[in-house]
Scaffold this motif. Structure first.
Motif, PDB file in Angstrom:
ATOM      1  N   UNK A  76       3.833  -4.436   3.035  1.00  0.00           N
ATOM      2  CA  UNK A  76       4.543  -4.811   1.525  1.00  0.00           C
ATOM      3  C   UNK A  76       4.899  -6.410   2.276  1.00  0.00           C
ATOM      4  N   UNK A  77       5.242  -6.586   3.590  1.00  0.00           N
ATOM      5  CA  UNK A  77       5.722  -8.170   4.197  1.00  0.00           C
ATOM      6  C   UNK A  77       4.324  -8.823   4.209  1.00  0.00           C
ATOM      7  N   UNK A  78       3.311  -8.271   5.040  1.00  0.00           N
ATOM      8  CA  UNK A  78       2.109  -8.844   5.018  1.00  0.00           C
ATOM      9  C   UNK A  78       1.297  -9.424   3.573  1.00  0.00           C
ATOM     10  N   UNK A  79       1.146  -8.415   2.908  1.00  0.00           N
ATOM     11  CA  UNK A  79       1.277  -8.871   1.489  1.00  0.00           C
ATOM     12  C   UNK A  79       2.136 -10.064   0.898  1.00  0.00           C
ATOM     13  N   UNK A  80       3.370  -9.363   0.870  1.00  0.00           N
ATOM     14  CA  UNK A  80       3.935 -10.527   0.387  1.00  0.00           C
ATOM     15  C   UNK A  80       3.730 -12.154   1.332  1.00  0.00           C
ATOM     16  N   UNK A  81       3.434 -12.439   2.256  1.00  0.00           N
ATOM     17  CA  UNK A  81       3.286 -13.654   2.651  1.00  0.00           C
ATOM     18  C   UNK A  81       1.939 -14.225   2.648  1.00  0.00           C
TER      19      UNK A  81
END
Length: 127
Positions: A76-81
């Motif tokens: 989810x962090x990678x998706x948000x970035x």
């Protein structure tokens, strides 16, 4: 490529308001620094804190968050970035295209003014 204005992460839906986009562009500063979101831990943390902060519908921040306090997967962090990078790159490119257009229009106008000024100065006598 069309980037969605909303990002669903866990039980939250995050809207890319101008307030959020402006905060992100302040953190990143320019298009050449987009990769810093992935490579620089300080910029990445500031970016994620901005993304996951609580905001009004208009984008005004109402409550800061600390990434260490969020229960969020690295996916989810990678998706948000990636979502933030897409919006930032689009914003920077649109602004640069707009600036190039204004410069081109101004150039044409300046050439006309310059031609007009040079034409009138040739008619001025030194005596």
């Amino acid at each position: 490529m069309v980037v969605k204005d909303k990002l669903a992460v866990g039980d939250r839906e995050i809207f890319m308001s101008f307030g959020l986009l402006n905060e992100l562009s302040t953190i990143v500063q320019d298009a050449t620094q987009i990769a810093a979101l992935d490579l620089d831990p300080e910029i990445r943390t500031k970016t994620l804190n901005a993304i996951f902060a609580e905001r009004t519908k208009s984008g005004r921040k109402t409550k800061d968050v600390e990434m260490d306090d969020l229960e969020i997967s690295y996916q989810d962090v990678e998706t948000a970035l990636d979502w933030a990078k897409d919006h930032l790159m689009g914003f920077f490119i649109r602004r640069l295209e707009s600036t190039a257009k204004v410069v081109e229009q101004t150039k044409t106008r300046m050439e006309k003014v310059e031609s007009s000024l040079l034409g009138s100065s040739e008619g001025v006598s030194a005596t």
